[in-house]
Design an enzyme around this catalytic site. Structure first.
Site, PDB file in Angstrom:
ATOM      1  N   GLU A  79      14.267  51.698 -13.887  1.00  0.00           N
ATOM      2  CA  GLU A  79      13.992  50.260 -13.855  1.00  0.00           C
ATOM      3  C   GLU A  79      15.164  49.517 -14.486  1.00  0.00           C
ATOM      4  O   GLU A  79      15.047  48.356 -14.854  1.00  0.00           O
ATOM      5  CB  GLU A  79      12.664  49.920 -14.533  1.00  0.00           C
ATOM      6  CG  GLU A  79      12.528  50.377 -15.954  1.00  0.00           C
ATOM      7  CD  GLU A  79      11.168  50.015 -16.529  1.00  0.00           C
ATOM      8  OE1 GLU A  79      10.846  48.831 -16.588  1.00  0.00           O
ATOM      9  OE2 GLU A  79      10.439  50.945 -16.952  1.00  0.00           O
ATOM     10  N   CYS A 111       7.962  52.091 -15.596  1.00  0.00           N
ATOM     11  CA  CYS A 111       8.103  53.449 -16.153  1.00  0.00           C
ATOM     12  C   CYS A 111       7.353  54.500 -15.339  1.00  0.00           C
ATOM     13  O   CYS A 111       7.392  55.684 -15.683  1.00  0.00           O
ATOM     14  CB  CYS A 111       7.607  53.466 -17.590  1.00  0.00           C
ATOM     15  SG  CYS A 111       8.316  52.174 -18.595  1.00  0.00           S
ATOM     16  N   HIS A 233       3.000  58.634 -21.640  1.00  0.00           N
ATOM     17  CA  HIS A 233       4.151  57.729 -21.594  1.00  0.00           C
ATOM     18  C   HIS A 233       4.302  57.164 -23.009  1.00  0.00           C
ATOM     19  O   HIS A 233       3.316  56.730 -23.617  1.00  0.00           O
ATOM     20  CB  HIS A 233       3.906  56.599 -20.581  1.00  0.00           C
ATOM     21  CG  HIS A 233       4.903  55.494 -20.729  1.00  0.00           C
ATOM     22  ND1 HIS A 233       6.253  55.720 -20.611  1.00  0.00           N
ATOM     23  CD2 HIS A 233       4.772  54.169 -21.046  1.00  0.00           C
ATOM     24  CE1 HIS A 233       6.901  54.585 -20.828  1.00  0.00           C
ATOM     25  NE2 HIS A 233       6.018  53.632 -21.104  1.00  0.00           N
TER      26      HIS A 233
HETATM   27  N1  CAA Z   1       3.323  49.390 -42.940  1.00  0.00           N
HETATM   28  C1  CAA Z   1       2.625  50.104 -42.033  1.00  0.00           C
HETATM   29  N2  CAA Z   1       2.178  49.576 -40.858  1.00  0.00           N
HETATM   30  C2  CAA Z   1       2.481  48.283 -40.602  1.00  0.00           C
HETATM   31  C3  CAA Z   1       3.183  47.486 -41.508  1.00  0.00           C
HETATM   32  C4  CAA Z   1       3.614  48.084 -42.740  1.00  0.00           C
HETATM   33  N3  CAA Z   1       4.295  47.387 -43.655  1.00  0.00           N
HETATM   34  N4  CAA Z   1       3.315  46.262 -40.971  1.00  0.00           N
HETATM   35  C5  CAA Z   1       2.708  46.296 -39.765  1.00  0.00           C
HETATM   36  N5  CAA Z   1       2.197  47.513 -39.542  1.00  0.00           N
HETATM   37  C6  CAA Z   1       1.471  47.980 -38.367  1.00  0.00           C
HETATM   38  C7  CAA Z   1       0.494  46.961 -37.815  1.00  0.00           C
HETATM   39  O1  CAA Z   1      -0.740  46.980 -38.535  1.00  0.00           O
HETATM   40  C8  CAA Z   1       0.344  47.446 -36.409  1.00  0.00           C
HETATM   41  O2  CAA Z   1      -0.521  48.561 -36.353  1.00  0.00           O
HETATM   42  P1  CAA Z   1      -1.822  48.513 -35.439  1.00  0.00           P
HETATM   43  O3  CAA Z   1      -1.312  48.327 -34.032  1.00  0.00           O
HETATM   44  O4  CAA Z   1      -2.460  49.836 -35.654  1.00  0.00           O
HETATM   45  O5  CAA Z   1      -2.626  47.335 -35.890  1.00  0.00           O
HETATM   46  C9  CAA Z   1       1.744  47.984 -36.062  1.00  0.00           C
HETATM   47  O6  CAA Z   1       2.416  48.165 -37.315  1.00  0.00           O
HETATM   48  C10 CAA Z   1       2.571  47.032 -35.230  1.00  0.00           C
HETATM   49  O7  CAA Z   1       2.552  45.788 -35.864  1.00  0.00           O
HETATM   50  P2  CAA Z   1       2.363  44.458 -35.006  1.00  0.00           P
HETATM   51  O8  CAA Z   1       1.218  44.611 -34.070  1.00  0.00           O
HETATM   52  O9  CAA Z   1       2.361  43.302 -35.912  1.00  0.00           O
HETATM   53  O10 CAA Z   1       3.743  44.524 -34.192  1.00  0.00           O
HETATM   54  P3  CAA Z   1       4.414  43.451 -33.283  1.00  0.00           P
HETATM   55  O11 CAA Z   1       3.437  42.476 -32.753  1.00  0.00           O
HETATM   56  O12 CAA Z   1       5.574  42.897 -34.025  1.00  0.00           O
HETATM   57  O13 CAA Z   1       4.965  44.358 -32.090  1.00  0.00           O
HETATM   58  C11 CAA Z   1       4.512  45.386 -29.972  1.00  0.00           C
HETATM   59  C12 CAA Z   1       4.255  45.420 -31.488  1.00  0.00           C
HETATM   60  C13 CAA Z   1       3.786  44.186 -29.363  1.00  0.00           C
HETATM   61  C14 CAA Z   1       4.033  46.659 -29.341  1.00  0.00           C
HETATM   62  C15 CAA Z   1       6.034  45.216 -29.751  1.00  0.00           C
HETATM   63  O14 CAA Z   1       6.744  46.278 -30.313  1.00  0.00           O
HETATM   64  C16 CAA Z   1       6.426  45.100 -28.274  1.00  0.00           C
HETATM   65  O15 CAA Z   1       6.295  44.040 -27.659  1.00  0.00           O
HETATM   66  N6  CAA Z   1       6.962  46.223 -27.701  1.00  0.00           N
HETATM   67  C17 CAA Z   1       7.393  46.253 -26.309  1.00  0.00           C
HETATM   68  C18 CAA Z   1       6.233  46.404 -25.347  1.00  0.00           C
HETATM   69  C19 CAA Z   1       5.620  47.776 -25.366  1.00  0.00           C
HETATM   70  O16 CAA Z   1       6.220  48.749 -25.756  1.00  0.00           O
HETATM   71  N7  CAA Z   1       4.382  47.861 -24.845  1.00  0.00           N
HETATM   72  C20 CAA Z   1       3.685  49.118 -24.749  1.00  0.00           C
HETATM   73  C21 CAA Z   1       2.732  49.169 -23.570  1.00  0.00           C
HETATM   74  S1  CAA Z   1       3.599  48.765 -22.054  1.00  0.00           S
HETATM   75  C22 CAA Z   1       4.437  50.195 -21.649  1.00  0.00           C
HETATM   76  O17 CAA Z   1       4.130  51.261 -22.120  1.00  0.00           O
HETATM   77  C23 CAA Z   1       5.575  50.090 -20.685  1.00  0.00           C
HETATM   78  C24 CAA Z   1       6.836  50.183 -21.455  1.00  0.00           C
HETATM   79  O18 CAA Z   1       7.387  51.261 -21.608  1.00  0.00           O
HETATM   80  C25 CAA Z   1       7.363  48.938 -22.036  1.00  0.00           C
END
Ligand code: CAA
Length: 386
Positions: A79, A111, A233
């Site tokens: 992709e 993916c 994945h």
């Molecule tokens: N210590 C330990 N854990 C902590 C922490 C700390 N100090 N601070 C935060 N965390 C934890 C949170 O509690 C959270 O855990 P839970 O999900 O269990 O609640 C985790 O860390 C992540 O924190 P946030 O949810 O606040 O993170 P975020 O909103 O900043 O980002 C995300 C998370 C949305 C996945 C982001 O990384 C993102 O957009 N990633 C790209 C998209 C992605 O990978 N999507 C996956 C599904 S789609 C797919 O699989 C296709 C692909 O390949 C993209």
């Protein structure tokens, strides 16, 4: 007749950024990345590395072993496409000097496309059992600097051959699959970074898993206890853990670690490899499992945003360890160079010229091939001095 993965090779770029460094620069607690996201490092491709060079490096190791003899098709999943017309696999065909009698095509559905390629390869082999197909998945996960997705970047390629009587994994005929036209993650042609509705993407990933698993279980009559291990994945390793917790409700942390832990080791260090991620997980499992997996069934879940999900399975074959490239994979990951935050940002901003002029790219560390420059709108690939 058994059909499946005969030999498999993984490659990622020679540079990485530790997520501790990213956390410090972004003012975030490193444990958010290490524990919350489940990632330690992310592979960063230098300017002279792209999906073609990573793919060629992964496939080169198979060629060195004579594994590409008899290959009649190369299906290239990505992709991170580099051209609207010419398949990235054509460049790989060129640098690897593969025989002219070879069908070459590029497949896309985020993916998921490597799994579509695997299924198509199985169809070709079923029609002509003495032939082989080379499947390559190669991607660069790139999000906007400072965005929530930034810590889930990465890069890598997996090349595997599909044949009758495979040495590594015989794929079962049963599968559950699910498609839904959603906008959870996408990259318009005019952007070099993906756009993502992060939280929504994790929900769609799980929904597609549940639907695919339901179908798979009904078709095969199998339950979760019939699997020795699971590979998911892996956009980030915590996503795979959460996914398995959804299927195996109430699973203990110890059991979760036992059934998916080995499959997450390489991804924690290379980051998201998009279409290659599931197969990076499979390499990681096969290379790192202390237990002999001979005869054991592995459950696999492929997910591509947009979206398509598929749950399928395979049985590990007797003597599979002799077919693996375990030391090469371990040396690759152990021998990478760590980037400073400034170097990471400089590489991130190094754009590929779009004016059709003549450019020679700086030489960084790569595998056996490099993307050496541009001439008259053409990408130039060369053997690297390594
Ligand atoms: N210590 C330990 N854990 C902590 C922490 C700390 N100090 N601070 C935060 N965390 C934890 C949170 O509690 C959270 O855990 P839970 O999900 O269990 O609640 C985790 O860390 C992540 O924190 P946030 O949810 O606040 O993170 P975020 O909103 O900043 O980002 C995300 C998370 C949305 C996945 C982001 O990384 C993102 O957009 N990633 C790209 C998209 C992605 O990978 N999507 C996956 C599904 S789609 C797919 O699989 C296709 C692909 O390949 C993209």
């Amino acid at each position: 007749m058994k059909i499946g993965i005969d030999q498999i090779s993984f490659y990622t770029a020679q540079y990485f950024l530790d997520l501790k460094t990213l956390a410090e620069a972004r003012g975030v607690d490193p444990e958010k990345f290490y524990t919350g996201i489940g990632q330690e490092k992310m592979g960063i491709p230098p300017p002279d590395e792209d999906v073609v060079t990573m793919a060629a490096s992964a496939a080169f190791r198979l060629k060195e072993r004579g594994a590409l003899e008899g290959v009649e098709a190369m299906l290239f999943a990505t992709e991170s496409g580099i051209d609207q017309s010419k398949a990235a696999g054509m460049f790989v065909h060129g640098v690897l000097e593969l025989p002219a009698r070879c069908r070459v095509v590029e497949l896309k559905q985020a993916c998921y496309s490597a799994t579509a390629a695997l299924r198509m390869a199985m169809g070709l082999v079923a029609m002509k059992p003495k032939s082989k197909v080379l499947v390559i998945a190669s991607d660069i996960a790139r999000y906007e600097l400072g965005s929530p997705g930034e810590s889930t970047q990465g890069c890598g390629a997996v090349a595997f051959t599909v044949s009758a009587d495979p040495r590594v994994l015989a794929i079962d005929p049963e599968a559950g699959f699910y498609a839904d036209d959603v906008m959870d993650f996408w990259r318009p042609n005019y952007l070099s970074e993906a756009l993502v509705d992060g939280k929504y993407s994790t929900l769609v990933y799980i929904k597609a898993l549940q639907e695919s698993w339901k179908q798979y279980a009904a078709e095969s009559g199998r339950s979760l206890e019939d699997f020795a291990r699971f590979c998911y994945h892996i956009p980030f390793t915590r996503m795979a853990a959460k996914a398995h917790q959804k299927l195996a409700k109430g699973i203990s942390d110890e059991e979760l670690q036992r059934v998916i832990g080995e499959s997450l080791i390489y991804s924690r260090s290379a980051g998201n490899c998009y279409s290659a991620s599931l197969y990076v997980g499979l390499c990681s499992l096969l290379d790192n499992a202390v237990e002999d997996l001979n005869g054991k069934r592995i459950g696999l879940y492929s997910y591509g945003s947009g979206c398509v999900g598929e749950f399928f399975s395979g049985v590990v074959q007797a003597g599979y360890r002799a077919a693996l490239l375990t030391p090469a994979h371990e040396n690759l990951l152990a021998g990478r160079t760590e980037l400073t935050f400034q170097q990471y940002e400089d590489i991130y901003h190094y754009g590929i010229p779009t004016d059709g002029g003549e450019y020679i790219f700086p030489q960084y560390r790569t595998g056996p091939f490099r993307f050496s420059g541009m001439q008259g709108h053409k990408r130039i690939y060369a053997k690297a001095r390594i």
